[in-house]
Write a protein that holds these residues in place. Structure first.
Motif: not given
Ligand SMILES: [Zn+2]
Length: 701
Positions: A42-43, A63-64, A86-88, A160-161
């Motif tokens: 996540a970091a 936050r997301g 997350a990147l997508d 998740f999006a």
């Protein structure tokens, strides 16, 4: 009655489970599992997103990623998969975020709306009057197209999006900042809020099993009135009455006010209720026509053959052993199953918090303050004095169900039946008359026609209900029962109530600026609107509405009923608080605690008014056992209705339609904000109290 998007399915198809099994099912809270190395992944995602979108996006990025990670489970993939997602799926503010918002708004409307339609089509043979039912019909009706929707949205990563891009909010934030939010901010809060909980299927199954066991227990809890014996061995009730606890016991008690010699029967029914909540009731006395029971002396004996309904064989002996705290074992089963969901609901980690903060969106303390305002209102002792005067005797505990304020009927039922039967020989005739009927209720011809075009009328098997739609392009349905000789007045009265739901459902779906905000804050609000219609049902028949005297009686009845149910609601809440403080309690300990809470509540609010101490009667509601903190919705419903009625009473009749459209087009924001838009102030007990105070003044003159 109303059915919204997901309330459509009965529990009839769930496998019946014994109470003992339900108790074993819930293993207790366990922390949700996380894949290894999720935190460093996540970091890394935060760092990469910052490099891509810049510092301005830092608060949204942090936050997301935090929100999405908090609900990620090993089955969703490893830490690398999370990072890639997350990147997508993170979208920077501006056109990309707006496009994502639009896609999700539309996609969720389609998913929800079509599930409503599929369920409606599959249940039509069970629900509508379409001829004999086939064995397959209940199975089709129990099918729920949306049953796995929540799981699928997580599994397909759509959830998740949403969590990566839109804010999860607490009730405190919605209450404090919400009044200043834009409509888009409200819609975003609703969009993310839908994914605030991710309860595993086995926990949901445990809740369904415990609920099913509790419903079975409650549904079989009948008292055979003919077998209740008075102090002299007399049999005050006729044969055949099977009184389901608590509903029929209470309604029978209310009905006895109309009978000049009803008092001994009322005392007997009160003794029955006390035996149930204290669990001193002989187990043999539950739903058995071969057992006679004197609830005051608490003795049982075999019923004489001639008194046994259905002609069963008489017994020779009866065991007088008490019910072994089953009532409280069932309630503990509910507590254990529901609290097993706590670790999976980070923003509201207890069932109490979920009921108040996620469902009602009213803080617990605020609800308690509203209920206590009613309980301690200065109008209550005055109302009690009036009831004492009308009864001509000191009050007794069961007088919390005093029913003598019902206004007398002004028109003969047969006359009303003749009018509605002539107008409405078929459901189609009712549908065709909707534009005129809505016009008589205060809608302009243009709006009345629009509404009539958006409401589908169906012939119901049961008494009728309103089924909302979930997407634009689909229509709310009004289900009404019309007999072979036309619609009788009772059916018409219900149909006008359901029409109120349908009108609200039309406006709150089609006229709200985002479908993410479709609807009203909760059921109490749509019920209040349905009752606004129902109470005006004589207008479209060309008859004058209720007169001032009838309205005064209704105001007194409302306050007394709200007084009664407010204490019941506080007992419900007190018992849930106690269970959270004592999660390992035994059924016997829960019984003792419940009785203490019920008696304390009684002694604080009721004993000063009714003059008797230590009654445990407030704990008799069956909802306490199977509805898991539902009871506070009843007094809140009374307050909401009085507040809305008080406002609409001042609206000129020809403007009523426009005002209802304005009010119901605001959408599902918090109850306080909704009410402020509707009537100018937040939720309040004042209108209910003021209406009763005016009626008391008139009664004193
Ligand atoms: Zn209703």
């Amino acid at each position: 009655m109303t059915l919204r998007a997901f309330g459509v399915k009965s529990r009839a198809m769930l496998a019946p489970l014994l109470v003992a099994q339900a108790l074993l099912l819930a293993a207790g809270p366990a922390a949700p599992a996380r894949p290894a190395a999720l935190a460093p992944a996540a970091a890394r995602a935060v760092k990469a997103l910052l490099a891509r979108h810049g510092e301005a996006e830092r608060p949204r990025i942090e936050r997301g990623v935090r929100q999405a990670a908090s609900l990620w489970r090993p089955a969703d993939g490893d830490a690398t998969a999370f990072e890639a997602l997350a990147l997508d799926q993170f979208a920077p503010a501006g056109p990309a975020l707006d496009a994502l918002f639009g896609r999700l708004e539309s996609a969720l409307e389609q998913l929800d709306g079509h599930a409503v339609e599929v369920n409606r089509e599959l249940s039509r043979w069970s629900v509508l009057d379409l001829g004999p039912m086939q064995p397959i019909d209940p199975l089709l009706a129990a099918y729920d197209a949306a049953a796995h929707l929540g799981d699928d949205l997580f599994a397909g990563r759509i959830a998740f999006a949403a969590l990566l891009n839109f804010p999860l909010t607490t009730l405190g934030e919605r209450l404090e900042a919400g009044p200043g939010w834009t409509r888009r901010q409200w819609a975003e809060a609703r969009l993310a809020g839908r994914f605030a909980r991710r309860v595993p299927a086995e926990v949901n199954q445990g809740i369904a099993a415990a609920t099913s066991a509790a419903e079975l227990y409650v549904a079989g809890y009948n008292v055979r009135a003919h077998h209740l014996l008075g102090p002299g061995g007399e049999r005050p009730f006729p044969g055949g009455k099977r009184l389901l606890s608590h509903w029929n016991l209470r309604d029978e008690l209310k009905a006895q006010y109309a009978s000049p010699d009803g008092l001994p029967r009322q005392r007997l029914l009160q003794a029955v209720m006390e035996r149930i909540v204290t669990q001193t009731i002989p187990a043999a006395a539950i739903d058995d026509p071969t057992v006679d029971w004197d609830p005051v002396a608490n003795t049982v004996r075999p019923a004489p053959a001639a008194t046994i309904e259905g002609g069963g064989a008489p017994r020779t002996t009866v065991d007088g052993a008490r019910e072994p705290d089953t009532r409280y074992a069932v309630l503990l089963g509910m507590f254990r199953a529901l609290s097993a969901a706590d670790p999976y609901s980070p923003t509201a980690p207890s069932h109490i918090a979920r009921k108040f903060e996620l469902e009602r969106e009213l803080p617990e303390a605020r609800v308690v303050a509203l209920l206590e305002e009613v309980l301690g209102a200065p109008e209550i002792p005055r109302l009690a004095a009036l009831i004492r005067e009308r009864l001509g005797r000191p009050l007794e505990p069961f007088d919390i169900w005093y029913s003598g304020f019902r206004p007398r009927t002004r028109f003969a039922e047969a006359d009303l039946d003749a009018r509605t039967r002539a107008r409405y020989p078929t459901p189609a005739a009712f549908a065709a008359d909707l534009p005129r009927l809505l016009g008589a209720l205060g809608f302009t011809p243009e709006r009345a026609t629009w509404l009539a075009e958006h409401i589908e009328v169906d012939p119901a098997r049961g008494s009728g209900h309103a089924l909302g739609a979930g997407r634009r392009g689909d229509k709310p349905h009004l289900r009404t029962r019309v007999g072979a000789d036309g619609m009788d007045y009772k059916g018409y009265n219900i149909a006008v109530h359901e029409l109120g739901h349908n009108v609200e459902q039309c406006f709150s779906l089609y006229q709200v600026d985002s479908t993410l905000l479709a609807g009203v804050p909760n059921t109490a609000f749509t019920e209040a609107i349905a009752f606004v219609f129902q109470s005006r049902d004589l207008l479209p028949l060309g008859l004058p509405p209720a007169d001032a005297e009838a309205q005064r009686l209704v105001a007194l009845d409302d306050l007394w009923a709200t007084f009664e149910i407010s204490g019941v609601a506080l007992v419900d809440l007190g018992v849930w608080r106690w269970m959270y403080q004592h999660p390992k309690a035994s059924p016997a300990e829960l019984r003792q605690a419940t009785l203490r809470i019920a008696r304390d509540t009684w002694n604080r609010w009721y004993a000063p008014v009714l003059g008797v101490r230590d009654s445990p009667l407030l704990a008799i509601y069956s909802h306490l056992v199977h509805s898991a903190l539902y009871l506070p919705d009843y007094p809140l419903g009374h307050l909401i209705q009085a507040q809305l009625e008080g406002h609409l009473a001042a609206v000129p009749p020809e403007r009523l339609g426009a005002e209802l459209e304005r009010i119901t087009s605001f959408g599902a924001v918090t109850p306080d904000l909704w009410m402020k838009n509707a009537v100018g102030s937040g939720l309040s007990a004042a209108p209910l109290r003021q209406a009763a105070a005016r009626a008391l003044q008139a009664a004193a003159r």
